[in-house]
Enzyme design. Structure first.
Site, mmCIF file in Angstrom:
data_model
loop_
_atom_site.group_PDB
_atom_site.id
_atom_site.type_symbol
_atom_site.label_atom_id
_atom_site.label_comp_id
_atom_site.label_asym_id
_atom_site.label_seq_id
_atom_site.Cartn_x
_atom_site.Cartn_y
_atom_site.Cartn_z
ATOM 1 N N ARG A 75 -25.296 9.012 8.642
ATOM 2 C CA ARG A 75 -23.925 8.610 8.336
ATOM 3 C C ARG A 75 -23.532 8.999 6.912
ATOM 4 O O ARG A 75 -22.389 9.379 6.651
ATOM 5 C CB ARG A 75 -23.772 7.090 8.521
ATOM 6 C CG ARG A 75 -23.776 6.693 9.968
ATOM 7 C CD ARG A 75 -23.803 5.178 10.149
ATOM 8 N NE ARG A 75 -23.856 4.871 11.572
ATOM 9 C CZ ARG A 75 -24.484 3.836 12.095
ATOM 10 N NH1 ARG A 75 -25.126 2.989 11.314
ATOM 11 N NH2 ARG A 75 -24.480 3.625 13.389
ATOM 12 N N PHE B 281 -18.255 9.851 15.965
ATOM 13 C CA PHE B 281 -19.712 10.001 16.189
ATOM 14 C C PHE B 281 -20.553 9.327 15.106
ATOM 15 O O PHE B 281 -20.076 8.948 14.074
ATOM 16 C CB PHE B 281 -20.129 11.430 16.516
ATOM 17 C CG PHE B 281 -20.002 12.502 15.467
ATOM 18 C CD1 PHE B 281 -19.630 12.239 14.177
ATOM 19 C CD2 PHE B 281 -20.291 13.830 15.819
ATOM 20 C CE1 PHE B 281 -19.546 13.244 13.247
ATOM 21 C CE2 PHE B 281 -20.215 14.844 14.893
ATOM 22 C CZ PHE B 281 -19.840 14.549 13.602
ATOM 23 N N GLU B 282 -21.821 9.147 15.474
ATOM 24 C CA GLU B 282 -22.777 8.354 14.678
ATOM 25 C C GLU B 282 -22.262 6.923 14.481
ATOM 26 O O GLU B 282 -22.402 6.324 13.418
ATOM 27 C CB GLU B 282 -23.099 9.050 13.362
ATOM 28 C CG GLU B 282 -23.824 10.371 13.621
ATOM 29 C CD GLU B 282 -24.385 11.031 12.387
ATOM 30 O OE1 GLU B 282 -24.582 10.330 11.389
ATOM 31 O OE2 GLU B 282 -24.628 12.236 12.444
ATOM 32 N N GLY B 283 -21.651 6.402 15.541
ATOM 33 C CA GLY B 283 -21.133 5.037 15.530
ATOM 34 C C GLY B 283 -19.634 5.044 15.352
ATOM 35 O O GLY B 283 -19.138 5.398 14.273
#
Lengths: 535, 91
Positions: free
Chosen positions: A269, A388-390
């Site tokens: 992140r 993306f990535e949460g």
């Protein structure tokens, strides 16, 4: 003498203000990096700028092999691999500086390097056996085996606990079965760090990270996805059907996969946030070029206050973004936890970069809507970073729960910054007090049941994040008086936002009731259709 | 402390089984919410919120964050229930 940091709203340690201010004012984390980083940044920027045709990569949907080979030859795939394994051994902070530079030139290339350097490589660095590291790192550093991370599934996106891919013990082997979607770098990756349920290794719902080389029989790579942005980056589905790997390919302690994945995601992140800084930098640069040259009503449009407001806001958001990314890197290098900081950096930078691109597009007028100016591509490229990535929506819920789950400090120290930012520091302190009171009320009113009040949790997370970023800007400017004007503007903006989020928090429960009422009405006919549909 | 005799044990395990769609007979009270049951911080808070509602006990967020195993959750519920009963009797 250095004054201790006030303990809230930050979840990081109580280091002194001078060290933090100094850390936020530079891109490196160590004296050795101070020497090496400028050289690497200059060389990688020169190389990618000379080889990457961003418009062509966007149009063709692929990074040319020659570019990939050139960045490999330049050692960029070894950026975060320890020196003893042939890499540059850069810290997260330094790697972020490089990724931001690359993103300002061509975002797909930055995604490739950033994903590889964080989510791709770090689990192996931190958890891999010495034997596996010795075998894999030479190929990883050379770029012969680009790294990837495979966690997301069709039914498990932001909720990693819903993963269905399994790793089953068969003798001394592990059999991996399942399907991972949206695997970044997946099309050309040489290895996949796979998050799988391993019920035989721990409890019945235990997960582990498993290192799976591409050539493992049973690994199938799907076609490239046709995407809105970052079109040159590789995004594929990877299927594992009876893919057998030795149990030594399990990274770290078996059964700890969820925690290990979250730790890797902190790197991922942050590097993604750094990419957002780069994209935002490029958008601001294009906007400045345009407003200082484009004439309307007899003068450059940049002379108009309305344009200046756009430009100042963009610069402030960029300043806050860069500060937060550096803070994550500084915290990690200082031995502090970065899970909450990295989550905040991802949310703030992804939202800021999209806003900055949108403002750049607005300043360009109709030209911005046309591809050749490049602003449209930047806007498309950064849209995915809020997902993306949460997904940010979920990360804010997590962030709010983490803030409320901490024991509140009984009497946080007052923030005192004598000098040109004294007024902003006092304003920050007043809002922090309001934040502390508001979160105490939420804790008392809802207890653990607050987990069901997503708008409450999001408002808490957003207020906390704005206060955190404002604090970073204030400390950074303490070490960089030349940045005072920008820091002041960024801080003012962030404090205004913090106040808005506290207002949101005050009415969040009422807002929830209202949105439920409206959405219930909208869902009702759809539910009926679903029930009546025999298929 | 083992809570195998706890009156709340079966109800807590039933809730875990329902939320995680697991066979209740395969859940042990020593199972850790994160490592063994694959719950992350948000999922474990959801569980504790359900426990709070079903068993009518108040659970503070910071206390919830410190619960590691099902045993911990059961022991916590028993303690808070006893405290709440005590407070009720005293008032």
């Amino acid at each position: 003498m250095a004054q201790a940091l006030p303990p809230e709203p930050i979840a990081v340690g109580l280091e002194n203000q001078e060290a933090l201010g100094a850390g936020l004012s530079v891109a490196h984390a160590t004296p050795a990096e101070a020497e090496a980083l400028p050289l690497v940044r200059a060389e990688s920027t020169r190389l990618v700028a000379s080889l990457a045709d961003a418009a062509a990569i966007d149009r063709d949907g692929a990074i040319p092999l020659a570019l990939r080979q050139a960045v490999a030859d330049a050692g960029l795939f070894g950026l975060t691999v320890p020196e003893e394994h042939g890499g540059a051994g850069f810290s997260l902070k330094a790697a972020c500086a490089v990724v931001a530079d690359l993103a300002a030139i061509e975002r797909s290339t930055a995604i490739m390097i950033g994903l590889h350097s964080g989510l791709g490589v770090r689990p192996l660095v931190e958890l891999g056996s010495a034997e596996l590291q010795a075998r894999m790192f030479p190929e990883i550093v050379s770029g012969a085996r680009i790294a990837s991370f495979a966690a997301t599934e069709a039914e498990a996106g932001s909720d990693l606990t819903g993963i269905r891919t399994t790793g089953t013990v068969v003798g001394d082997q592990l059999r991996v079965d399942g399907e991972k979607v949206y695997v970044t770098n997946g099309g050309f990756a040489g290895c996949y760090t796979v998050l799988a349920r391993t019920p035989g290794l721990g409890g019945q719902r235990a997960h582990s990270l498993v290192f799976v080389p591409r050539e493992t029989p049973g690994v199938t790579i799907g076609p490239e996805e046709d995407k809105l942005g970052i079109r040159g980056s590789s995004t594929v589905t990877v299927t594992f059907e009876g893919a057998m790997v030795p149990q030594g390919m399990i990274l770290g302690q078996a059964g700890r996969g969820i925690d290990q994945a979250h730790a890797a995601l902190s790197w991922g992140r942050t590097l993604m946030a750094a990419g957002c800084v780069g994209t935002a930098r490029a958008a601001l640069h294009l906007a400045l070029s345009h407003v200082t040259s484009r004439q309307q009503f007899g003068k450059p449009i940049g002379d108009f206050t309305a344009s200046r407001a756009h430009v100042a806001r963009m610069a402030a958001r960029l300043y806050a973004s860069e500060t937060l990314v550096r803070w994550v890197g500084h915290a990690l290098a200082s031995g502090q936890p970065i899970d909450e900081l990295s989550l905040g950096a991802k949310v703030l930078c992804s939202e800021a970069s999209f806003e900055i691109c949108d403002r750049a597009l607005q300043l360009h007028g109709a030209l911005g809507f046309i591809e050749p100016t490049g602003v449209a591509r930047l806007t498309r490229d950064c849209r995915i970073t809020r997902i993306f990535e949460g997904a940010n929506d979920v990360l804010l819920v997590r962030g709010g729960a983490a803030v409320l789950g901490r024991k509140p400090a009984p009497a946080p120290a007052r923030l005192s910054l004598p000098g040109p930012l004294e007024r902003e520091a006092k304003a920050w302190d007043a809002l922090r007090s309001r934040f502390t009171d508001a979160t105490a009320s939420v804790r008392a009113e809802h207890g653990v049941g607050v987990v069901r009040h997503q708008l409450v949790l999001q408002a808490v997370a957003r207020a906390n994040l704005a206060l955190l970023a404002a604090l970073g800007c204030l400390f950074r400017a303490q070490a960089r008086p030349d940045e005072l004007t920008l820091a002041r503007h960024a801080t003012e903006d962030l404090l205004f936002e913090a106040e808005q989020h506290l207002n949101d928090l005050a009415r969040a429960v009422r807002d929830e009731a209202r949105v439920h009422a409206v959405s219930d009405q909208l869902y009702a006919p759809l539910s009926r259709i679903t029930k009546e549909d025999p298929s | 402390m083992s809570t195998s005799e706890s009156p709340t044990r079966d109800r807590v395990i039933a809730m875990v089984a329902k939320i995680l769609k697991l066979d209740a007979s395969k859940i042990n009270t020593s199972d850790r919410l994160r490592e063994d049951l694959g719950m992350d911080s948000l999922a474990s808070l959801e569980l504790l919120s359900c426990i709070s509602d079903e068993l009518d006990v108040d659970i503070e967020l910071d206390e919830a964050m410190e619960l590691v195993t099902i045993d911990d959750a059961c022991a916590f519920v028993d303690r808070v229930t006893a405290e709440q009963r005590g407070a009720g009797a005293a008032s």
